[in-house]
Write a protein that holds these residues in place. Structure first.
Motif, PDB file in Angstrom:
ATOM      1  N   LYS A 167       0.816  -1.211   0.000  1.00  0.00           N
ATOM      2  CA  LYS A 167       0.000   0.000   0.000  1.00  0.00           C
ATOM      3  C   LYS A 167       0.856   1.270   0.000  1.00  0.00           C
ATOM      4  O   LYS A 167       0.468   2.299   0.549  1.00  0.00           O
ATOM      5  CB  LYS A 167      -0.967   0.010   1.192  1.00  0.00           C
ATOM      6  CG  LYS A 167      -1.962  -1.128   1.191  1.00  0.00           C
ATOM      7  CD  LYS A 167      -2.916  -1.043   2.367  1.00  0.00           C
ATOM      8  CE  LYS A 167      -3.908  -2.199   2.356  1.00  0.00           C
ATOM      9  NZ  LYS A 167      -4.839  -2.168   3.495  1.00  0.00           N
ATOM     10  N   SER A 168       2.033   1.156  -0.601  1.00  0.00           N
ATOM     11  CA  SER A 168       2.945   2.297  -0.691  1.00  0.00           C
ATOM     12  C   SER A 168       3.344   2.509  -2.146  1.00  0.00           C
ATOM     13  O   SER A 168       3.270   1.597  -2.962  1.00  0.00           O
ATOM     14  CB  SER A 168       4.198   2.057   0.157  1.00  0.00           C
ATOM     15  OG  SER A 168       3.860   1.799   1.504  1.00  0.00           O
ATOM     16  N   GLY A 187       3.562   6.388   1.768  1.00  0.00           N
ATOM     17  CA  GLY A 187       3.508   5.076   2.401  1.00  0.00           C
ATOM     18  C   GLY A 187       4.768   4.843   3.201  1.00  0.00           C
ATOM     19  O   GLY A 187       5.273   5.749   3.863  1.00  0.00           O
ATOM     20  N   THR A 220       8.066   6.576   7.060  1.00  0.00           N
ATOM     21  CA  THR A 220       6.668   6.143   7.082  1.00  0.00           C
ATOM     22  C   THR A 220       5.791   7.365   6.908  1.00  0.00           C
ATOM     23  O   THR A 220       5.749   8.231   7.788  1.00  0.00           O
ATOM     24  CB  THR A 220       6.314   5.425   8.401  1.00  0.00           C
ATOM     25  OG1 THR A 220       7.233   4.343   8.604  1.00  0.00           O
ATOM     26  CG2 THR A 220       4.900   4.881   8.361  1.00  0.00           C
ATOM     27  N   TYR A 222       2.175   7.530   5.348  1.00  0.00           N
ATOM     28  CA  TYR A 222       0.927   7.129   4.697  1.00  0.00           C
ATOM     29  C   TYR A 222      -0.026   8.320   4.621  1.00  0.00           C
ATOM     30  O   TYR A 222      -0.074   9.159   5.533  1.00  0.00           O
ATOM     31  CB  TYR A 222       0.258   5.987   5.465  1.00  0.00           C
ATOM     32  CG  TYR A 222       0.960   4.660   5.296  1.00  0.00           C
ATOM     33  CD1 TYR A 222       0.740   3.882   4.162  1.00  0.00           C
ATOM     34  CD2 TYR A 222       1.847   4.192   6.259  1.00  0.00           C
ATOM     35  CE1 TYR A 222       1.385   2.655   4.007  1.00  0.00           C
ATOM     36  CE2 TYR A 222       2.495   2.978   6.100  1.00  0.00           C
ATOM     37  CZ  TYR A 222       2.251   2.215   4.975  1.00  0.00           C
ATOM     38  OH  TYR A 222       2.892   1.006   4.814  1.00  0.00           O
TER      39      TYR A 222
END
Length: 370
Positions: A167-168, A187, A220, A222
Motif C-alpha cells: 500500500k505504498s 507510504g 513512514t 501514509y
C-alpha cells in the motif's frame, strides 16, 4: 498501585503505550481486559478510549454505524455477565437505558467524525501534495505502487535500494540528473543509499524532506495516518519541512543519528525528536527484520549470510548449495544497498560468481569459492 487505576479521562488511555499496543495488536500482555471488567464505570471509559484508537487506525473499508453499535452491545453484555457472576443479582438490561443509547450515539458520531477527518481531509490533502510534488519534477518519473501483500525491492539507477511496503508508492527518475537525487514516497519504505557526497539524496514524503548522502533509514508517510516518521539505522540524515507545502517561516532542520527517530504530527505541524527509540513502544513495535538484523559477518557460512538477506528483504535466493556448502565469509555489509551487498559477496567468493535480481527473486551463479 497501578498507574492506570488513576485514569479518569480518555486522554490518559490515549497516552499509554501499553493500552495503544493492546488495542492495535490485540495482544493483552498487561491484562487490560481483566482489569477493564473489574468495574463497570471503568469499562465504559476504556471502551470509549478503545474506539477512539480504532477510529484513528481504521482501514479504507471502514466499519458501519451498525457494526459499531453491535460491538458496543457485545461489550456491555460481557460487562453485565461479569457483574452478575460477582453479585449473583439479576442482569440489568443496560442497553435499554436511554442514557446508554445516548452514549452510543456520541461514540458513533465521534468515530465517524474521526474517520472522516483522517480518511477524507488528511488523505485528500496528502494525495494532492504528492501529485503536486511529482508534477513539479521535470526528470520524467517512474511510479511504482506495491499492491501486493509483501514488500517489494526497488533498485535505483545510482545503486540505491528501497524496500517498499504494501500500500505504498514511490516515484523516481530512470536516471538521476542534476546536483541532487530526488524521489517521492507515499507510504513506507526502507532506504539504503549509495554514497555520493557531491549528489545528496532527498526523499520527499508529503510535508517533510529527508536529506542524506549515504545511509540507511525508514520513512513512514501514509496518506491516511496522522503522523510521519523517520527512523535512522545507520549514518546520518537531516529532516526539514517541505517549505513549498508548509507555507510558514519556520526553518526547522533536525539531524538524526543511528537509532534516532523523528515524528511529525500533522494535526499541529510539529516535530518530535526521539533520541532513544527503545523507549518508544510504537516505534519498537513497528521495526521490521531489516532494521534489526546485523550484517556484520565473521567466518560465517555463505548459506547463513544468504538466509539473513532473505529474512531482511523478504526475497528468495537461489544458489548452488553443493558448490558453496564449505564457503565462509568475513565481511561487513551494513550501510550498503542490497545490490552492493550482493556484489561484495560475489567478489569475495570469486570463481565466476555473479548474481541476477528480478524483483524479489535473486539467482546466484558460482563455481564455488576461492
Amino acid at each position: 498501585m497501578q498507574r492506570r487505576n488513576q485514569y479518569t479521562e480518555i486522554e490518559d488511555f490515549l497516552a499509554d503505550a501499553s493500552f495503544l499496543s493492546w488495542v492495535r495488536s490485540n495482544v493483552d500482555r498487561d491484562h487490560w481486559e481483566e482489569w477493564t471488567l473489574e468495574d463497570a464505570k471503568r469499562a465504559k471509559l476504556v471502551e470509549t478510549a478503545r474506539l477512539w484508537v480504532l477510529a484513528m487506525k481504521v482501514s479504507e473499508n471502514s466499519f458501519s454505524t451498525a457494526t459499531v453499535q453491535s460491538a458496543l452491545v457485545a461489550t456491555w453484555n460481557k460487562i453485565e455477565k461479569k457483574e452478575d457472576a460477582i453479585s449473583n443479582k439479576p442482569v440489568v438490561k443496560l442497553w435499554n437505558r436511554n442514557w446508554l443509547r445516548s452514549i452510543a450515539a456520541v461514540l458513533v458520531f465521534g468515530l465517524l467524525a474521526t474517520w472522516t477527518y483522517s480518511h477524507l481531509f488528511i488523505s485528500n490533502d496528502t494525495t494532492q501534495i504528492y501529485n503536486e510534488l511529482i508534477d513539479e519534477n521535470n526528470e520524467g518519473l517512474v511510479e511504482q505502487t506495491n499492491n501486493s501483500d509483501k514488500p517489494q525491492i526497488i533498485t535505483l539507477s545510482d545503486g540505491s535500494s528501497v524496500l517498499l511496503q504494501p500500500k505504498s508508492k514511490l516515484s523516481y527518475p530512470k536516471t538521476f540528473t542534476g546536483t541532487e537525487r530526488r524521489v517521492y514516497l507515499s507510504g513506507e519504505g526502507f532506504f539504503e543509499i549509495s554514497k555520493n557526497p557531491q549528489k545528496p539524496f532527498l526523499v520527499y514524503a508529503n510535508e517533510i524532506v529527508t536529506r542524506v548522502i549515504g545511509t540507511s533509514f525508514k520513512v513512514t508517510a501514509y496518506a491516511n495516518k496522522p503522523n510521519i516518521e523517520v527512523l535512522v539505522r545507520t549514518g546520518k540524515v537531516k529532516i526539514e519541512s517541505n517549505k513549498a507545502i508548509m507555507n510558514n517561516d519556520k526553518n526547522e532542520d533536525i539531524t538524526l543519528l543511528p537509532n534516532e527517530a523523528i515524528r511529525f504530527t500533522r494535526q499541529d505541524l510539529k516535530f518530535k525528536k526521539i533520541t532513544d527509540i527503545t523507549k518508544d513502544e510504537v516505534l519498537i513495535n513497528s521495526l521490521s527484520n531489516i532494521e534489526q538484523l546485523s550484517f556484520d559477518f565473521t567466518d560465517i557460512p555463505v548459506s547463513q549470510i544468504f538466509k539473513t538477506i532473505e529474512q531482511a528483504y523478504l526475497v528468495n535466493i537461489d544458489y548452488p548449495k553443493e558448490k558453496l556448502k564449505n564457503c565462509h565469509l568475513t565481511t561487513s555489509l551494513n550501510d550498503q544497498p542490497l545490490p552492493e551487498k550482493l556484489k561484495i559477496i560475489c567478489k569475495a567468493l570469486g570463481n565466476n560468481t555473479n548474481y541476477e535480481m528480478n524483483g524479489n527473486q535473486i539467482i546466484i551463479d558460482s563455481d564455488g569459492c576461492n
